[in-house]
Motif scaffolding. Structure first.
Motif, short mmCIF file in Angstrom:
data_model
loop_
_atom_site.label_atom_id
_atom_site.label_comp_id
_atom_site.label_asym_id
_atom_site.label_seq_id
_atom_site.Cartn_x
_atom_site.Cartn_y
_atom_site.Cartn_z
N GLN A 1 17.12 -9.23 28.64
CA GLN A 1 16.46 -10.32 29.32
C GLN A 1 15.06 -9.87 29.72
OE1 GLN A 1 19.37 -10.87 32.38
NE2 GLN A 1 20.54 -12.29 31.15
N TYR B 1 11.74 -10.69 32.38
CA TYR B 1 11.31 -11.29 33.63
C TYR B 1 9.81 -11.09 33.78
CZ TYR B 1 16.24 -11.05 35.03
OH TYR B 1 17.61 -11.18 35.10
N GLN C 1 6.95 -10.91 36.97
CA GLN C 1 6.74 -10.84 38.41
C GLN C 1 5.23 -10.92 38.67
OE1 GLN C 1 8.10 -7.23 40.34
NE2 GLN C 1 8.30 -8.24 42.32
N GLY D 1 4.76 -11.58 44.15
CA GLY D 1 5.88 -12.49 43.93
C GLY D 1 7.18 -11.77 43.63
N HIS D 2 8.14 -12.53 43.16
CA HIS D 2 9.43 -11.98 42.83
C HIS D 2 9.68 -12.17 41.33
CE1 HIS D 2 10.05 -16.26 43.70
NE2 HIS D 2 11.02 -16.22 42.81
N PRO D 3 10.61 -11.41 40.76
CA PRO D 3 10.87 -11.55 39.32
C PRO D 3 11.40 -12.94 38.99
CG PRO D 3 11.76 -9.50 40.15
CD PRO D 3 11.37 -10.31 41.35
N PHE E 1 13.04 -15.13 35.78
CA PHE E 1 13.68 -15.03 34.47
C PHE E 1 12.87 -15.79 33.44
CE2 PHE E 1 17.22 -14.75 31.56
CZ PHE E 1 17.19 -15.93 30.85
N GLN F 1 16.57 -14.79 27.45
CA GLN F 1 17.60 -13.83 27.08
C GLN F 1 17.70 -13.77 25.55
OE1 GLN F 1 21.78 -12.98 28.73
NE2 GLN F 1 22.15 -14.58 27.20
N PHE G 1 9.13 -7.22 33.04
CA PHE G 1 10.29 -6.33 33.01
C PHE G 1 11.28 -6.80 31.96
CE2 PHE G 1 9.56 -3.79 36.74
CZ PHE G 1 8.89 -4.60 37.64
N TRP H 1 22.36 -5.04 29.96
CA TRP H 1 23.57 -4.25 30.17
C TRP H 1 23.77 -3.30 28.98
CZ3 TRP H 1 23.65 -9.53 31.30
CH2 TRP H 1 23.99 -9.86 32.62
N TYR I 1 23.81 -3.31 35.25
CA TYR I 1 22.61 -3.99 34.78
C TYR I 1 21.41 -3.12 35.12
CZ TYR I 1 19.61 -8.10 34.02
OH TYR I 1 18.69 -9.00 33.55
N PHE J 1 17.16 -2.46 34.91
CA PHE J 1 15.80 -2.96 34.67
C PHE J 1 14.96 -1.89 33.99
CE2 PHE J 1 14.90 -7.06 36.55
CZ PHE J 1 16.06 -7.32 37.25
N GLY J 2 14.09 -2.34 33.12
CA GLY J 2 13.11 -1.45 32.52
C GLY J 2 12.06 -1.05 33.55
N THR J 3 11.22 -0.13 33.16
CA THR J 3 10.22 0.41 34.08
C THR J 3 9.06 -0.55 34.33
OG1 THR J 3 9.28 1.54 32.17
CG2 THR J 3 10.72 2.83 33.61
N SER K 1 10.00 -0.27 39.52
CA SER K 1 10.93 -1.28 39.02
C SER K 1 11.98 -1.60 40.09
CB SER K 1 11.60 -0.78 37.75
OG SER K 1 12.42 -1.77 37.18
N LEU L 1 14.99 -7.43 47.75
CA LEU L 1 15.22 -8.71 47.08
C LEU L 1 16.72 -9.00 46.99
CD1 LEU L 1 12.79 -7.69 44.33
CD2 LEU L 1 12.48 -9.89 45.43
N GLN M 1 19.38 -14.78 36.16
CA GLN M 1 19.37 -14.21 37.49
C GLN M 1 18.19 -14.79 38.28
OE1 GLN M 1 20.01 -9.85 39.58
NE2 GLN M 1 19.10 -9.92 37.55
N PHE N 1 16.06 -14.76 41.93
CA PHE N 1 15.74 -13.89 43.04
C PHE N 1 15.20 -14.68 44.22
CE2 PHE N 1 16.19 -9.60 41.42
CZ PHE N 1 16.21 -9.79 40.06
N GLY N 2 15.48 -14.16 45.41
CA GLY N 2 14.77 -14.64 46.57
C GLY N 2 13.32 -14.18 46.50
N ARG O 1 8.97 -7.95 52.26
CA ARG O 1 8.05 -6.83 52.13
C ARG O 1 8.05 -6.06 53.44
NH1 ARG O 1 7.52 -10.42 48.62
NH2 ARG O 1 6.56 -9.98 46.59
#
Lengths: 111, 113
Positions: free
Chosen positions: A33, A35, A37, A41-43, A45, A48, A88, A92, A99, A101-103, B42, B92, B102, B104-105, B109
């Motif tokens: 998947q 994402y 960010q 902000g937040h990731p 989606f 997939q 990102f 799985w 699960y 996440f990539g770097t 990450s 998060l 998925q 996220f909220g 911070r």
């Protein structure tokens, strides 16, 4: 342990240039998947991929899952300032419920 | 799509204190997830919160440091206890929908002085 590395770590491009980030897993992934960010902000989606060799497009974004299901790429054509953020990959490792996440690749687009 | 309300959005705390972060989901979900994202890094899964049972913690995270509550199917809290500057991160919460998306909220911070 299982790792998912992304290259490059950072990329600065001029607006209008293309951009590609690569995602490489040490083990086979059941799916992958992507994402985005935004700064502060937040990731969020994006997409997939499940099948070996799968390619999906979303407007200027092209996502590809490798034949061996151990790598993936995200290509952005003609970047815009709205593309700024960190991308990102995640997935799985086959046979696990963990699960990962990539770097991440941080993209900056210069107007 | 699931809508997650997370608060506080940010906080500055003194070392040795504790902060509780709340996440509210607009639908009932079996599992909620808590992540930590250290500056420029990450996401790392802290724990999975199931309603009616103790949270499952990932390697490197312990309940005494990150106690989690899950009183019902729409709400969870994560407490960061006895904070030190190394706990400065984005925290998060997330849920899964349709088994593969998925959400996220907005994140909390946290800066610890």
């Amino acid at each position: 342990g299982q790792q998912v590395m992304q290259i490059p770590q950072y990329q600065h491009v001029q607006e209008g240039e293309d951009f590609t980030t690569y995602c490489n897993s040490s083990t086979t992934l059941s799916n992958i998947q992507w994402y985005k960010q935004r700064p502060g902000g937040h990731p969020v989606f994006l997409i997939q991929l499940v099948k070996s060799g799968e390619v999906k497009k979303q407007k200027r974004l092209t996502f590809q899952f490798g034949e061996a299901k151990k790598n993936s790429s995200l290509h952005i054509t003609a970047t815009q300032t709205t593309d700024v953020g960190t991308y990102f990959c995640a997935g799985w490792p086959s046979g696990t419920y963990k699960y990962i996440f990539g770097t991440g690749t941080r993209l900056k687009v210069l107007a | 799509s699931a809508v997650i309300s997370q608060k506080p959005s940010r906080d500055i705390c003194q070392r040795g204190t504790s902060l509780t972060i709340q996440c509210q989901v607009d639908s009932q979900v079996t599992m909620m997830f808590w992540y930590r994202q250290q500056p420029g890094q990450s996401l790392t899964l802290i724990a999975t919160a199931n309603q009616g049972s103790e949270a499952t913690y990932e390697s490197g995270f312990v309940i005494d440091k990150f106690p989690i509550s899950r009183p019902n199917l729409t709400f969870s809290t994560l407490t960061v206890s006895n904070m030190s500057p190394e706990d400065s991160s984005i925290y998060l919460c997330s849920v899964w929908e349709d088994r593969y998306i998925q959400y996220f909220g907005a994140g909390t911070r946290l800066s610890v002085l």
